[in-house]
Write an enzyme that holds these catalytic residues in place. Structure first.
Site, PDB file in Angstrom:
ATOM      1  N   SER A   1     100.339  28.442  55.879  1.00  0.00           N
ATOM      2  CA  SER A   1      99.931  28.929  54.570  1.00  0.00           C
ATOM      3  C   SER A   1     100.739  28.187  53.526  1.00  0.00           C
ATOM      4  O   SER A   1     101.888  27.824  53.772  1.00  0.00           O
ATOM      5  CB  SER A   1     100.142  30.443  54.443  1.00  0.00           C
ATOM      6  OG  SER A   1     101.494  30.771  54.553  1.00  0.00           O
TER       7      SER A   1
ATOM      8  N   THR B   1     118.167  59.138  63.746  1.00  0.00           N
ATOM      9  CA  THR B   1     119.204  59.569  62.807  1.00  0.00           C
ATOM     10  C   THR B   1     119.408  58.554  61.692  1.00  0.00           C
ATOM     11  O   THR B   1     119.957  58.892  60.646  1.00  0.00           O
ATOM     12  CB  THR B   1     120.546  59.767  63.534  1.00  0.00           C
ATOM     13  OG1 THR B   1     120.829  58.593  64.309  1.00  0.00           O
ATOM     14  CG2 THR B   1     120.504  60.978  64.449  1.00  0.00           C
TER      15      THR B   1
ATOM     16  N   ASP C   1     117.805  49.024  63.833  1.00  0.00           N
ATOM     17  CA  ASP C   1     117.434  47.862  64.644  1.00  0.00           C
ATOM     18  C   ASP C   1     117.985  46.559  64.070  1.00  0.00           C
ATOM     19  O   ASP C   1     118.552  45.732  64.787  1.00  0.00           O
ATOM     20  CB  ASP C   1     115.916  47.769  64.771  1.00  0.00           C
ATOM     21  CG  ASP C   1     115.318  48.944  65.518  1.00  0.00           C
ATOM     22  OD1 ASP C   1     116.093  49.736  66.089  1.00  0.00           O
ATOM     23  OD2 ASP C   1     114.085  49.074  65.522  1.00  0.00           O
TER      24      ASP C   1
END
Length: 388
Positions: free
Chosen positions: A87, A47, A183
């Site tokens: 990096s 949803t 989340d």
């Protein structure tokens, strides 16, 4: 970014482990350690990207990030056996050359810059006990721990709701997973002892007490150990179905579809039906919990699973086995949780029935020659915060 919750002892233990890893790898003390939890979504699935309603709570499993400013970007994690990724720069095109688990961290750095909160290089040592691939937001926990660490180290005050959108941007645009904001919001905004009712349109939220003890209840989480990958095409296909259904109905998101709407295309009609009915179930769950009747949400949990299985078609053999076995052994309600296609299920059970339900779930998996599930009890834990 200020702490949102008081850390719990488990978060503190993980933070100490992350700090020790930082000292071992980099030979110095970190400037701090930040932790963010995984989550269980009580109800309200698929949803979030339809501008609907969700009800997550934070799990007492955390990703802990020990970090310091540095001259170069250096990431260390236990996710892949303790390797270190280095990096020089993550701005500009160079961000596209970082992949694997480090993409979640690099993506957050990129998304902060894109959102007007530039950050410089850091060293990070990450330790997490959020079950990986279980549909419990292990990636969002990683992102949110890194985000609050970077924000604190570089002096940015960011509202937690905005921070959730930034972390979502990292996952959508950098990692390439078309998830909603559920989340990241759960990891950043949930509070201990509560389930969070959130409107994904404006991110308004309410903490609803979620105390199972007085009714003699517990919540079981069943990690089916079936693969769970949001970046796979099926998740994106469901989202595309919803967008097409909304377009045909002339609304911006399915949340706005009329209750009696129908579509000629059966598949799209079923996708819409799930979203509309799931929003209703979330609102009903809020009302029941506010009334102090936690056991009363069981039927809603089960109805949610049926809708996800039949209308949204995101369940799996492993999830259905766990849900059916739990209900057959006396669970008051059970459903898959998370994006689906594997991952975890939850079951609301009486404390005295928990051993019987666990046994039934394990026996059902064994009988069907499925992976042996991992089962644990869940409580509503603290959201993301600085620990050390």
């Amino acid at each position: 970014m200020p702490a949102h919750n008081t850390p719990d002892p488990h978060a503190e233990a993980l933070a100490r482990t992350a700090a020790e890893a930082f000292r071992t790898v980099y030979g110095e003390e970190p400037e701090g350690v930040w932790a963010a939890p995984g989550r269980v979504n009580l109800i309200g699935e698929h949803t979030d990207y339809n501008d609907g309603f969700v009800m997550p709570f934070a799990l007492p499993f955390y990703a802990a990030a020990a970090a310091s400013k540095s001259e170069t970007w250096e990431f260390h994690s236990t996710y892949d056996g303790g390797s270190t990724v280095r990096s020089g720069r993550l701005d500009g095109p160079a961000v596209q050359r970082v992949d694997g688990w480090a993409a979640y961290l690099a993506g957050v750095a990129w998304a902060l810059g894109e959102s007007g909160y530039p950050v410089g290089p850091v060293r990070i040592a990450l330790y997490s006990d959020v079950p990986h691939g279980a549909g419990l937001s292990s990636s969002a926990a990683l992102e949110c721990a890194a985000l609050i660490a970077l924000a604190d180290l570089y002096g940015h005050e960011i509202d937690r709701a905005e921070a959730a959108r930034i972390a979502q941007l990292a996952e959508n645009e950098y990692v390439g997973a078309p998830t909603g904001v559920l989340d990241q919001s759960a990891s950043l905004l949930c509070s201990e002892g509560n389930v969070m009712f959130m409107d994904c349109r404006d991110l308004s939220r309410e903490q609803v007490p979620f105390d199972l003890g007085p009714e003699g209840l517990t919540m079981l989480v069943v990690d089916t150990r079936a693969p769970h990958r949001h970046a796979d095409g099926e998740y994106g296909a469901r989202r595309a179905d919803c967008e097409e259904a909304a377009r045909l109905l002339g609304v911006s998101h399915l949340r706005d579809a009329p209750a009696d709407a129908t579509l000629a295309d059966d598949r799209l009609n079923r996708r819409m039906r799930h979203v509309l009915s799931e929003n209703e179930r979330v609102q009903a769950t809020v009302s029941i919990l506010k009334g102090g009747n936690v056991s009363g949400i069981g039927d809603l949990l089960t109805a949610s699973h049926v809708s996800l299985r039949d209308d949204y078609e995101v369940s799996s053999v492993e999830l259905d086995s766990a849900v059916d076995a739990a209900l057959g052994a006396g669970a008051l309600g059970a459903r898959m949780t998370g994006g689906g296609f594997g991952g975890s299920a939850i079951a609301l059970v009486r404390v005295e029935d928990a051993p019987k339900v666990e046994t039934a779930v394990l026996e059902a998996a064994a009988k069907a020659d499925l992976p042996e599930p991992r089962i644990f009890t869940a409580r509503a834990a603290a959201g993301a915060h600085r620990v050390l």
